[in-house]
Scaffold this active site. Structure first.
Site, mmCIF file in Angstrom:
data_model
loop_
_atom_site.group_PDB
_atom_site.id
_atom_site.type_symbol
_atom_site.label_atom_id
_atom_site.label_comp_id
_atom_site.label_asym_id
_atom_site.label_seq_id
_atom_site.Cartn_x
_atom_site.Cartn_y
_atom_site.Cartn_z
ATOM 1 N N SER A 327 0.816 -1.203 0.000
ATOM 2 C CA SER A 327 0.000 0.000 0.000
ATOM 3 C C SER A 327 0.855 1.261 0.000
ATOM 4 O O SER A 327 1.821 1.366 0.764
ATOM 5 C CB SER A 327 -0.926 0.011 1.226
ATOM 6 O OG SER A 327 -1.601 1.244 1.336
ATOM 7 N N ASP A 328 0.497 2.204 -0.874
ATOM 8 C CA ASP A 328 1.089 3.529 -0.806
ATOM 9 C C ASP A 328 0.797 4.142 0.553
ATOM 10 O O ASP A 328 -0.257 3.896 1.145
ATOM 11 C CB ASP A 328 0.485 4.432 -1.899
ATOM 12 C CG ASP A 328 1.351 4.428 -3.149
ATOM 13 O OD1 ASP A 328 2.368 3.743 -3.148
ATOM 14 O OD2 ASP A 328 0.989 5.122 -4.111
ATOM 15 N N LYS A 329 1.713 4.946 1.044
ATOM 16 C CA LYS A 329 1.485 5.616 2.326
ATOM 17 C C LYS A 329 0.574 6.826 2.166
ATOM 18 O O LYS A 329 -0.505 6.906 2.760
ATOM 19 C CB LYS A 329 2.815 6.055 2.944
ATOM 20 C CG LYS A 329 2.659 6.851 4.254
ATOM 21 C CD LYS A 329 3.989 7.261 4.818
ATOM 22 C CE LYS A 329 4.619 8.387 4.039
ATOM 23 N NZ LYS A 329 3.911 9.676 4.209
#
Length: 835
Positions: A327-329
């Site tokens: 997941s992208d932050k």
């Protein structure tokens, strides 16, 4: 000077004319198109849209009548049609007309369901329509790309898919990925005056362009119709098709045995062939493709309600097996709402001066979150009034900075830049004296969860001086921590992927409860590098990855096994395509959305978890269907074969078999809406379990069928025509009751069935009972015997449920009760009109 609307109408666009417009000097192109860098008026754009048609590649529409006729063409329809012809030859007119009617009904149901599913997906994909940025009436607007016309001025930014063939106007060089059109592996550099083609992707830079060709007249449009889109087959579909092939082979073998014995005994060959064909049709899972597409379409519509648009339908299935989600932050795990903290300054520079320099290197109209945070940090809204931005260089993910050339009120020119502190510091002449203090400040900010932005300013001679560091905070989402806990309970490991420093990544990871094992992506190399087993183990055990570049994301996905990936930028596109299920988050670029299988229209991670839950429910429905279908095929085929071989008696007529198959297929479609429990771990097909449970249920069904046959013939001394009706009703009722056995791993009452499934089964069995009682195309049975059959079937249903529980303990002892008990998720009915 004449206005645009006073000029003569633009010439008709033709391929030859477009070739000229691709190479003519830009001034001549503007003249030919009656346009200018100021674009068109809205009135003129509407006129040209009517003249040129929408900017889209029109899909070839299948004639609905021909599409309907296609349901009468193919191996299965041929078998049914052959049975119809044979019925006519032997003058079995009741069989002839009823089989013909059922053939037509089957085509109508299949045609209608496929059309409804297709309409549903088409409606969902409209949500993903590309938006262009065009200049109309002197203002920048965002019309759908399909509304662009020759003469429009558009703005192309990093990550955009070029919406039409266009000539670049004045501006810096840009990098354009044309691999989808030309096969070039590397992005091509283009400058003002060059042509860019529809379907290309902006890889670097930002520039305005003049549209000269749209729709089928574009370079892409001329060749698009020559290429047929490849259809991907998912793991689910492959498994279900294997089951279908198994059933077909089983049916053909057993029917061949029946035909062989019939020939040996001297039975009429035409009658035997007609019966064999009908029996084969009944055994083959005709409804399987329809059940699959309807189940997927229902899931897609449910996800659309939660703002997750499925662009590749089988992605819902792939999600069921995902055990790792990268997941992208920013924006996914965090709120993506940056606010400035107190800046760190050097050389006596004030905080206001640093913020002003950073603001001059920002542009509000691009709606970039960093730019908006910096501009929001200005104490005085009029602070920028005395400055003129002469040249603006947007953010480049490779160079990791934004630059602008500015003219001050006194006429002097200077440059400003903001970006990654280490990058901005490296280009500054005071880097040596400021390095230690800057690194200390960045580390302190990171330890507090702040992201740092370096700011520098250059004089007229181009000598950069580092001014200081702007700290920005992006707090975690309120529900992110709970969502991560929920994901872990479902057997999905969340790994954070960010371009931030290790310190920021570790701090955010700890806040979210992911863990502090953050891996520096700098040591991963590119996608061509082969990792050692030790390095693979490090990647698999990492809680997250920091300082990640695009090639690192692709490499991480390649190392991990069944993985989902979120992303939003153009550089995320390869990883999104590589992942088992690529997910473009809210606000993603056109390139990322095009590469992804699922596109989110709302922020956060929770909708992804909802999608995983929904995919696992779909898996459960398909698993239930597979067990049911195999069990019923075994029950009917084995019973028919043994009755014919042992007793030389056809227990069902051809019409009975076809009606049995039709009623079963009609009711089983409702399983797409059934209530199910999703499991707390990633799903995978367990063919040993599926075949084992279905075989047990099928064999027990054969035993119960012969038990009723024995009672009818030896105890109650019924004649053979009445026994046939008796067996028809028993197989119909018991077959539909099997649905309620296969849909649960526990007792049949452990999960309440959906109302639509209950009513579908009840409705078809009432119809089957009326047919048997009043003798429609068969000997009338009467209500007394009908009630006896219902009682007999219900009694065996209770026995079968106990046998099923025992079979699960034998074939899957470690997961006897693996379905999630709380919460109980009920799937609402979603009519096709819901979207």
């Amino acid at each position: 000077m004449k206005s645009i609307t006073d000029k003569p109408k633009a010439p008709e666009s033709t391929p030859d004319a477009n070739d000229d417009l691709k190479t003519l000097p830009i001034a001549d192109v503007e003249k030919r198109l009656n346009s200018s860098p100021d674009g068109l008026t809205d009135v003129e754009a509407r006129k040209r849209l009517a003249q040129y048609s929408p900017n889209e590649i029109t899909e070839k529409k299948t004639n609905l009548f021909l599409k309907f006729l296609s349901y009468f063409w193919g191996p299965i329809p041929w078998m049914i049609e052959t049975a119809v012809i044979l019925s006519g030859i032997v003058r079995h007119w009741p069989d002839f007309f009823i089989i013909l009617l059922l053939l037509i009904c089957n085509a109508v149901v299949g045609f209608w369901e496929e059309r409804q599913a297709g309409n549903a997906i088409a409606a969902l994909k409209k949500e993903l329509a590309i938006q262009a940025k065009a200049k109309r009436d002197g203002k920048w607007i965002t019309p759908p790309a399909r509304d662009l016309v020759p003469g429009d001025v558009i703005r192309l930014r990093l990550g955009d898919i070029v919406p039409a063939d266009a000539r670049l106007l004045a501006g810096d060089e840009v990098a354009v990925d044309q691999s989808a059109l030309t096969g070039e592996s590397l992005p091509a550099t283009h400058k003002a005056g060059d042509a860019v083609f529809s379907g290309s992707i902006m890889r670097r830079g930002e520039i305005d362009a003049l549209v000269y060709a749209t729709g089928t007249h574009t370079y892409f449009g001329k060749t698009a119709q020559l290429v047929a889109e490849a259809q991907t087959v998912s793991h689910f579909q492959r498994a279900v098709m294997k089951i279908g092939n198994y059933l077909i082979i089983l049916a053909v073998v057993l029917v061949a045995v029946i035909i062989g014995f019939a020939i040996y005994r001297g039975d009429r060959i035409l009658t035997t062939l007609q019966f064999a064909l009908v029996l084969t049709v009944a055994a083959i899972p005709v409804a399987m493709p329809t059940v699959l597409s309807v189940t997927m379409a229902v899931g897609a519509r449910l996800l659309a309600r939660k703002k997750a648009i499925v662009s590749r339908l089988v992605a819902i299935e792939e999600l069921a097996g995902v055990d790792v989600l990268c997941s992208d932050k920013t924006g996914t795990l965090t709120q993506n709402k940056l606010t400035l903290g107190d800046p760190f300054t050097i050389d006596g520079i004030s905080a206001d001066q640093i913020i002003l320099a950073a603001a001059l290197a920002s542009r509000a109209e691009d709606k970039d979150t960093i730019d908006l945070a910096v501009l929001g940090g200005l104490k005085d809204d009029k602070a920028l009034n005395g400055y003129q931005v002469v040249h603006f260089q947007p953010f480049d993910p490779v160079q990791k900075r934004t630059e602008a050339t500015v003219k001050a009120a006194d006429g002097k020119l200077f440059d400003v830049a903001k970006g990654a502190p280490q990058v901005v510091l490296q280009m500054s002449i005071n880097a040596g004296e400021a390095k230690s203090a800057v690194e200390k400040a960045v580390n302190e900010f990171a330890a507090r969860g702040f992201r740092s932005l370096g700011v520098a300013r250059a004089d007229e001679k181009g000598k950069w001086r580092f001014l200081g560091v702007l700290p920005m905070s992006d707090p975690p989402r309120e529900q992110a921590k709970a969502t991560i806990v929920s994901a872990r309970q479902m057997g999905v490991s969340i790994k954070m992927v960010t371009g931030d420093s290790i310190a920021i990544a570790r701090e955010m990871s700890n806040q979210l409860g992911l863990g502090g094992n953050i891996l520096d992506a700098g040591g991963l190399g590119d996608s061509k590098k082969q990792e050692t087993p030790q390095e693979v183990d490090l990647i698999e055990k990492a809680d997250g990855f920091a300082q990640v570049f695009p090639e690192h994301k692709f490499h991480i996905i390649d190392v991990l096994q069944i993985v989902g990936m979120t992303g939003d930028g153009v550089n995320d596109a390869p990883a999104l395509k590589k992942a088992d299920c690529g997910i473009a988050v809210s606000g993603a670029t056109d390139a990322a959305r095009a590469a992804a299988s699922i596109v989110l229209l709302t922020d956060g991670l929770s909708v992804i978890i909802d999608a995983i839950k929904e995919s696992r429910r779909i898996f459960q429905r398909m698993n239930s269907y597979a067990i049911y279908r195999i069990a019923e095929t075994l029950r009917v085929l084995l019973f028919m074969m043994l009755a014919i071989l042992v007793f030389n008696f056809y227990p069902l007529t051809a019409v009975m078999i076809v009606m049995l198959a039709l009623l079963n297929d009609g009711a089983i479609l409702s399983i797409a809406y059934d209530n199910v429990h999703y499991k707390d771990k990633p799903e995978a097909w367990n063919m040993r379990l599926v075949l084992g449970i279905s075989t047990v249920l099928g064999v027990i069904g054969v035993v119960s069928a012969f038990g009723l046959f024995y009672l009818g013939e030896r105890v109650f001394h019924l004649d053979r025509p009445h026994i046939q009706t008796l067996m028809y009703l028993k197989l119909s009722v018991a077959g539909h009751l099997t649905i309620f056995l296969t849909r649960t791993r526990g007792p049949f009452w452990s999960i309440r069935p959906a109302k639509i499934l209950w009513f579908a089964v009840l409705g078809t069995q009432i119809l089957a009972t009326l047919i048997a009682v009043y003798g429609v195309f068969m000997t009338p049975l009467g209500w007394g015997w009908a009630m006896f059959v219902w009682g007999y079937a219900l009694a065996w249903f209770l026995v079968n449920d106990r046998v099923k529980l025992l079979a699960y303990r034998i074939f899957d002892p470690t997961n006897a009760s693996s379905a999630v008990k709380k919460p109980i998720i009920l799937t609402p009915m979603v009519p096709a009109s819901a979207i």
